[in-house]
Design a protein around this motif. Structure first.
Motif, mmCIF file in Angstrom:
data_model
loop_
_atom_site.group_PDB
_atom_site.id
_atom_site.type_symbol
_atom_site.label_atom_id
_atom_site.label_comp_id
_atom_site.label_asym_id
_atom_site.label_seq_id
_atom_site.Cartn_x
_atom_site.Cartn_y
_atom_site.Cartn_z
ATOM 1 N N GLN A 116 3.313 6.055 -2.739
ATOM 2 C CA GLN A 116 4.516 6.742 -3.217
ATOM 3 C C GLN A 116 4.467 6.966 -4.724
ATOM 4 O OE1 GLN A 116 7.517 4.120 -1.584
ATOM 5 N NE2 GLN A 116 8.055 5.620 0.003
ATOM 6 N N ARG A 117 3.979 5.995 -5.465
ATOM 7 C CA ARG A 117 3.855 6.135 -6.924
ATOM 8 C C ARG A 117 2.847 7.223 -7.286
ATOM 9 N NH1 ARG A 117 4.300 0.082 -9.523
ATOM 10 N NH2 ARG A 117 6.337 -0.360 -8.624
ATOM 11 N N VAL A 118 1.750 7.254 -6.555
ATOM 12 C CA VAL A 118 0.733 8.288 -6.797
ATOM 13 C C VAL A 118 1.312 9.671 -6.492
ATOM 14 C CG1 VAL A 118 -1.490 9.203 -6.019
ATOM 15 C CG2 VAL A 118 -1.240 6.763 -6.486
ATOM 16 N N LEU A 119 2.088 9.769 -5.424
ATOM 17 C CA LEU A 119 2.708 11.052 -5.080
ATOM 18 C C LEU A 119 3.692 11.500 -6.157
ATOM 19 C CD1 LEU A 119 3.286 10.674 -1.228
ATOM 20 C CD2 LEU A 119 1.642 12.161 -2.404
ATOM 21 N N VAL A 120 4.425 10.589 -6.738
ATOM 22 C CA VAL A 120 5.337 10.929 -7.837
ATOM 23 C C VAL A 120 4.534 11.443 -9.024
ATOM 24 C CG1 VAL A 120 6.918 9.959 -9.548
ATOM 25 C CG2 VAL A 120 7.185 9.375 -7.137
ATOM 26 N N LEU A 121 3.444 10.767 -9.333
ATOM 27 C CA LEU A 121 2.601 11.180 -10.454
ATOM 28 C C LEU A 121 1.984 12.559 -10.205
ATOM 29 C CD1 LEU A 121 1.345 10.422 -13.166
ATOM 30 C CD2 LEU A 121 -0.543 9.383 -11.902
ATOM 31 N N THR A 122 1.470 12.794 -9.008
ATOM 32 C CA THR A 122 0.878 14.108 -8.715
ATOM 33 C C THR A 122 1.949 15.194 -8.711
ATOM 34 O OG1 THR A 122 0.989 13.724 -6.329
ATOM 35 C CG2 THR A 122 -1.100 13.203 -7.431
ATOM 36 N N MET B 135 0.827 -1.196 0.000
ATOM 37 C CA MET B 135 0.000 0.000 0.000
ATOM 38 C C MET B 135 0.876 1.267 0.000
ATOM 39 S SD MET B 135 -2.936 1.147 -0.135
ATOM 40 C CE MET B 135 -4.380 1.782 0.557
ATOM 41 N N ARG B 136 1.919 1.237 0.821
ATOM 42 C CA ARG B 136 2.837 2.377 0.893
ATOM 43 C C ARG B 136 3.488 2.637 -0.458
ATOM 44 N NH1 ARG B 136 5.920 5.090 4.884
ATOM 45 N NH2 ARG B 136 8.011 5.604 4.145
ATOM 46 N N ASN B 137 3.834 1.573 -1.163
ATOM 47 C CA ASN B 137 4.454 1.691 -2.476
ATOM 48 C C ASN B 137 3.496 2.366 -3.469
ATOM 49 O OD1 ASN B 137 6.460 1.443 -4.334
ATOM 50 N ND2 ASN B 137 6.208 -0.759 -4.663
ATOM 51 N N LEU B 138 2.235 1.994 -3.415
ATOM 52 C CA LEU B 138 1.224 2.589 -4.296
ATOM 53 C C LEU B 138 1.067 4.080 -4.016
ATOM 54 C CD1 LEU B 138 -1.031 2.305 -6.400
ATOM 55 C CD2 LEU B 138 -2.578 1.754 -4.519
#
Length: 156
Positions: A6-12, A1-4
């Motif tokens: 982090q990926r969303v934060l990179v995208l935003t 979940m944490r990995n997901l």
């Protein structure tokens, strides 16, 4: 979940980089609409005066004064907004011009096609957004603040 997350934060974060370009696009769009209206007003001043005397019901101002103020607002504020120079002031000023247009032309509310009044709402929303958030990093305001060492700290 944490990995997901982090990926969303990179995208935003990548999307956040588009904000200055989006604000510039909004500034150019809304400025062009009102600047063209101002050019039309001054290109046939007699017709403009006739409209302000016969059609537009601007409160508190005589028709000739309202025509001058309206034309000035449609020509001056878009330049400020386009350049991002006193961007919030220009956006707030043009917001008032837009509001006066809606208030002073009651026929706008009664047309069979509501696109006219809806576009004034769209322009008003864009101008309100620019007045609240400012012109963004791609503006003379930002350049001047950086040159003077007065760039405000980013909000937390």
């Amino acid at each position: 979940m944490r990995n997901l997350i982090q990926r969303v934060l990179v995208l935003t974060g990548l999307v956040d980089r588009l904000q200055p370009v989006a604000l510039l696009a909004l500034r150019l769009y809304v400025s062009s609409v009102f600047f063209r209206a101002g050019i039309i007003k001054i290109s046939d001043w007699g017709a403009t005066l006739a409209l302000f005397h016969d059609e537009y019901k601007v409160p508190l101002l005589p028709p000739d004064v309202a025509a001058c103020v309206g034309a000035f607002g449609e020509l001056a504020f878009p330049v400020l907004i386009t350049l991002g120079l006193m961007g919030r002031f220009g956006a707030a000023g043009l917001f008032v011009v837009n509001a006066m247009a809606v208030i002073s032309y009651p026929q706008l509310w009664g047309f069979d096609c509501p696109a006219g009044i809806h576009m004034h709402f769209v322009w008003g929303a864009i101008l309100l957004l620019l007045a609240i958030f400012g012109p963004g990093r791609l503006s003379l305001d930002e350049l001047i603040l950086k040159r003077l060492g007065l760039r405000p700290a980013p909000a937390a």
